[in-house]
Design a protein around this motif. Structure first.
Motif, PDB file in Angstrom:
ATOM      1  N   ILE A 101     -33.018  15.285 -32.330  1.00 16.63           N
ATOM      2  CA  ILE A 101     -32.890  15.417 -31.067  1.00 16.63           C
ATOM      3  C   ILE A 101     -31.559  14.297 -30.847  1.00 16.63           C
ATOM      4  CG2 ILE A 101     -32.830  16.379 -28.817  1.00 16.63           C
ATOM      5  CD1 ILE A 101     -34.830  18.335 -29.983  1.00 16.63           C
ATOM      6  N   ALA A 102     -33.416  13.080 -30.680  1.00 14.07           N
ATOM      7  CA  ALA A 102     -32.597  11.586 -30.455  1.00 14.07           C
ATOM      8  C   ALA A 102     -31.787  11.338 -31.063  1.00 14.07           C
ATOM      9  CB  ALA A 102     -34.079  11.108 -30.729  1.00 14.07           C
ATOM     10  N   PHE A 103     -31.616  11.915 -32.478  1.00 14.74           N
ATOM     11  CA  PHE A 103     -30.198  10.690 -33.051  1.00 14.74           C
ATOM     12  C   PHE A 103     -29.210  11.195 -32.163  1.00 14.74           C
ATOM     13  CE2 PHE A 103     -27.026  10.811 -36.386  1.00 14.74           C
ATOM     14  CZ  PHE A 103     -27.971   8.758 -37.043  1.00 14.74           C
ATOM     15  N   PHE A 104     -28.920  12.558 -32.154  1.00 15.12           N
ATOM     16  CA  PHE A 104     -27.929  13.624 -31.465  1.00 15.12           C
ATOM     17  C   PHE A 104     -27.198  13.092 -30.652  1.00 15.12           C
ATOM     18  CE2 PHE A 104     -26.071  17.426 -29.580  1.00 15.12           C
ATOM     19  CZ  PHE A 104     -24.637  17.553 -30.002  1.00 15.12           C
ATOM     20  N   SER A 107     -26.546   9.181 -30.311  1.00 15.31           N
ATOM     21  CA  SER A 107     -25.147   9.041 -31.336  1.00 15.31           C
ATOM     22  C   SER A 107     -24.150   8.840 -30.311  1.00 15.31           C
ATOM     23  CB  SER A 107     -24.670   9.579 -32.528  1.00 15.31           C
ATOM     24  OG  SER A 107     -25.052  10.447 -32.923  1.00 15.31           O
ATOM     25  N   ILE A 108     -24.206  10.079 -29.002  1.00 16.92           N
ATOM     26  CA  ILE A 108     -23.116   9.996 -28.053  1.00 16.92           C
ATOM     27  C   ILE A 108     -23.005   8.938 -27.690  1.00 16.92           C
ATOM     28  CG2 ILE A 108     -22.190  11.700 -26.812  1.00 16.92           C
ATOM     29  CD1 ILE A 108     -23.517  14.329 -27.857  1.00 16.92           C
ATOM     30  N   VAL A 109     -24.058   8.977 -26.741  1.00 14.53           N
ATOM     31  CA  VAL A 109     -24.116   7.986 -26.281  1.00 14.53           C
ATOM     32  C   VAL A 109     -23.785   6.482 -26.579  1.00 14.53           C
ATOM     33  CG1 VAL A 109     -26.112   6.746 -23.932  1.00 14.53           C
ATOM     34  CG2 VAL A 109     -25.988   8.913 -24.096  1.00 14.53           C
ATOM     35  N   GLY A 110     -24.514   6.297 -27.714  1.00 14.21           N
ATOM     36  CA  GLY A 110     -24.339   4.716 -28.230  1.00 14.21           C
ATOM     37  C   GLY A 110     -22.632   4.879 -28.561  1.00 14.21           C
ATOM     38  N   GLY A 112     -33.680   9.134 -26.796  1.00 12.56           N
ATOM     39  CA  GLY A 112     -31.977   8.924 -26.972  1.00 12.56           C
ATOM     40  C   GLY A 112     -31.673   7.301 -26.550  1.00 12.56           C
ATOM     41  N   ILE A 113     -32.452   7.307 -25.535  1.00 13.67           N
ATOM     42  CA  ILE A 113     -32.185   5.579 -24.594  1.00 13.67           C
ATOM     43  C   ILE A 113     -31.603   4.660 -25.398  1.00 13.67           C
ATOM     44  CG2 ILE A 113     -31.978   4.491 -22.995  1.00 13.67           C
ATOM     45  CD1 ILE A 113     -33.319   6.795 -20.918  1.00 13.67           C
ATOM     46  N   TYR A 114     -32.956   4.496 -25.884  1.00 19.34           N
ATOM     47  CA  TYR A 114     -33.286   3.884 -27.312  1.00 19.34           C
ATOM     48  C   TYR A 114     -32.330   4.330 -28.305  1.00 19.34           C
ATOM     49  CZ  TYR A 114     -35.686   2.138 -31.283  1.00 19.34           C
ATOM     50  OH  TYR A 114     -36.343   1.947 -32.547  1.00 19.34           O
ATOM     51  N   SER A 127     -29.847   4.485 -28.365  1.00 13.66           N
ATOM     52  CA  SER A 127     -28.024   4.726 -28.113  1.00 13.66           C
ATOM     53  C   SER A 127     -27.706   3.641 -27.941  1.00 13.66           C
ATOM     54  CB  SER A 127     -27.658   5.092 -26.649  1.00 13.66           C
ATOM     55  OG  SER A 127     -28.836   4.330 -25.526  1.00 13.66           O
ATOM     56  N   ALA A 128     -28.946   2.408 -27.654  1.00 16.88           N
ATOM     57  CA  ALA A 128     -28.337   1.154 -27.472  1.00 16.88           C
ATOM     58  C   ALA A 128     -28.735   0.173 -29.174  1.00 16.88           C
ATOM     59  CB  ALA A 128     -30.009   0.327 -26.794  1.00 16.88           C
ATOM     60  N   TYR A 129     -29.226   1.037 -29.754  1.00 17.25           N
ATOM     61  CA  TYR A 129     -29.620   0.163 -31.208  1.00 17.25           C
ATOM     62  C   TYR A 129     -28.012   0.566 -31.621  1.00 17.25           C
ATOM     63  CZ  TYR A 129     -33.787  -1.661 -30.350  1.00 17.25           C
ATOM     64  OH  TYR A 129     -34.970  -2.489 -29.970  1.00 17.25           O
ATOM     65  N   LEU A 130     -27.794   1.580 -31.638  1.00 20.69           N
ATOM     66  CA  LEU A 130     -26.620   2.288 -32.412  1.00 20.69           C
ATOM     67  C   LEU A 130     -25.128   1.921 -31.972  1.00 20.69           C
ATOM     68  CD1 LEU A 130     -27.167   6.149 -33.399  1.00 20.69           C
ATOM     69  CD2 LEU A 130     -27.750   4.017 -34.459  1.00 20.69           C
ATOM     70  N   ALA A 131     -25.483   1.504 -30.342  1.00 26.93           N
ATOM     71  CA  ALA A 131     -24.423   0.972 -30.312  1.00 26.93           C
ATOM     72  C   ALA A 131     -23.647  -0.452 -30.782  1.00 26.93           C
ATOM     73  CB  ALA A 131     -24.701   0.924 -28.929  1.00 26.93           C
ATOM     74  N   GLU A 132     -24.977  -1.284 -30.630  1.00 29.49           N
ATOM     75  CA  GLU A 132     -24.876  -2.852 -31.431  1.00 29.49           C
ATOM     76  C   GLU A 132     -24.655  -2.455 -32.913  1.00 29.49           C
ATOM     77  OE1 GLU A 132     -24.075  -5.083 -29.325  1.00 29.49           O
ATOM     78  OE2 GLU A 132     -25.378  -6.433 -30.496  1.00 29.49           O
ATOM     79  N   ILE A 133     -25.348  -1.814 -33.618  1.00 31.06           N
ATOM     80  CA  ILE A 133     -24.592  -1.505 -35.204  1.00 31.06           C
ATOM     81  C   ILE A 133     -23.176  -1.096 -35.258  1.00 31.06           C
ATOM     82  CG2 ILE A 133     -25.318   0.301 -36.589  1.00 31.06           C
ATOM     83  CD1 ILE A 133     -28.306  -0.088 -35.864  1.00 31.06           C
TER      84      ILE A 133
END
Lengths: 218, 233
Positions: free
Chosen positions: A26-29, A32-35, A94-96, A98-104
């Protein structure tokens, strides 16, 4: 009642592992959208959008996940929602994520040679078309290994949600330890289960790096 | 939303919050110093020790990198007393943080060591340097210089992960926040204050480490950096 750590207790851990995995998915889903949105914003031509995304990423990455968890938990309940722990846990993780996936993903998009942007713009593509047909397909390939690597971090970080009453693998370990007082057996088993999930993912990430030829060149 | 924010009762506890901040800083700085020493030691063992020692180091690194920090903390805090090693919560926290950080740092430094070109080591050999001198002057210092940004982000992540030590009732910043929350019943406000303080601590550490890197490795600022990302504990 003091029992010992046996088969039923172990099966309890295995069932709780299911919840750890559910939460991870769930958190990844949602993350990843927000990120993904923030990764694109971070590279937008509009400087305001760029700055908003940069501040969001900087703040979330400079704050413990535990604090994000508490803020979502208490914040949601103040807003008048009677929230089950699963919702608060999913929201904060999910918030956590999103921030890391956004950078990646920003890194992956930037790793696509800039000539690709030039070539596609000389074909009169709009920015949306450039992303869709030229940049993202290449960035996707670059982003796979670090994204899989980040999944390992996510699985491990789900362990803190036990603090809002969510019975995941780590919490199940605490409950059994309170009943059996056999910390080495209990937390040893918990560690082994986490390891069995995370280690293959770590290996997969390293393997993909080699297969997709995106590792460092030296 | 009809909620009235009231920060007064939380801010009235500023002395107590300060104690929490100091313990957070103490644990983080302690883990960074001890963990780095361990990581350099492990890297030296991997490079110069016998094969089986290198394998042991690799196993240690993989075990700690693929299990949650929380579980490592529990094993140390709840497990060690059952074999007769009684630690206070603060000591257990420092030990867990040090061991965790050492594993990640060893892995990051490995990337730096791998990036040192063979010809550099051959050059050292031709100058009749000993194995130890080569490791010290040719390998480890340039390696750390190259991966300094990744090491720095790992240190910041450790500072953030120290909040998890409140699970074994260590009274660092998040630990004192939990207590203040129970005293004042201002949950949201308590955690807003704590979150802002973590933000300040993390950004200060980030900037400080950047400056420290420039100070220790002034000559290598033009060196190409090795791309390694820090990983959240």
């Amino acid at each position: 009642m003091i029992e010992s750590f046996g088969w039923p207790e172990f099966m309890f851990l295995v069932r709780a592992t299911g919840w750890t995995l559910v939460l991870t998915v769930i958190a990844f889903f949602f993350g990843s959208i927000v990120g993904g949105a923030f990764a694109i914003m971070r590279l937008a031509q509009n400087s305001l959008l760029r700055r908003i995304a940069a501040v969001y990423i900087l703040v979330i990455q400079s704050v413990p996940v535990l604090m994000v968890l508490f803020l979502s938990y208490y914040g949601l309940s103040l807003a008048g929602f009677d929230i089950p722990p699963l919702i608060a846990a999913s929201l904060s993780l999910g918030i956590y994520v999103s921030a890391y996936l956004a950078e990646i993903w920003r890194g992956s998009i930037e790793a696509v040679p800039f000539q690709q942007w030039e070539a596609s713009s000389s074909l009169a593509m709009t920015r949306g078309q450039q992303y869709r047909y030229v940049i993202l397909p290449q960035a996707l390939r670059i982003s796979v290994p670090p994204t899989v690597g980040f999944l390992v971090q996510l699985v491990k970080n789900t362990s803190i949600v036990s603090v809002v009453g969510f019975v995941d693998l780590a919490r199940a370990g605490q409950l059994i330890n309170n009943a059996t007082f056999q910390p080495f057996q209990v937390f040893g088993s918990v560690a082994v289960i986490y390891f069995l999930i995370c280690f293959p993912l770590s290996r997969l990430s390293k393997h993909l790096e080699k297969v997709l030829h995106v590792g460092r060149t030296n | 939303m009809q909620y009235q924010f009231q920060f007064n009762s939380v801010l009235a506890e500023s002395g107590f919050i300060m104690q929490g901040i100091l313990l957070t800083i103490y644990l983080s700085v302690g883990a960074i110093v001890l963990g780095s020493i361990l990581a350099i030691l492990f890297s030296a063992l991997r490079a110069n020790g016998p094969r089986w020692v290198g394998t042991l180091v690799d196993i240690y690194v993989e075990l700690l990198r693929n299990t949650p920090f929380l579980v490592q903390l529990f094993i140390i805090f709840f497990g060690l007393p059952s074999i007769g090693l009684r630690l206070t919560a603060d000591q257990a926290a420092l030990l867990a943080m040090t061991l965790n950080l050492a594993a990640y740092s060893t892995e990051i430094i490995r990337a730096g060591v791998d990036s040192i070109h063979r010809s550099q080591i051959e050059a050292g050999l031709s100058l009749a340097m000993t194995k130890r001198q080569i490791f010290q002057h040719v390998i480890i210092v340039p390696a750390i210089a190259k991966v300094w940004p990744a090491l720095s982000s790992q240190f910041v992540l450790m500072l953030l992960a120290s909040s998890i030590c409140s699970f074994i009732s260590v009274q660092e910043l998040s630990g004192v926040t939990a207590i203040i929350e129970q005293r004042t019943f201002r949950s949201f406000e308590s955690y807003i204050v704590a979150t802002l303080l973590y933000l300040v601590l993390a950004l200060t550490l980030k900037v400080g480490l950047l400056g420290l890197g420039r100070l220790i490795f002034p000559r290598v600022s033009g060196l190409s950096r090795v791309q390694v990302k820090g990983e959240a504990a």
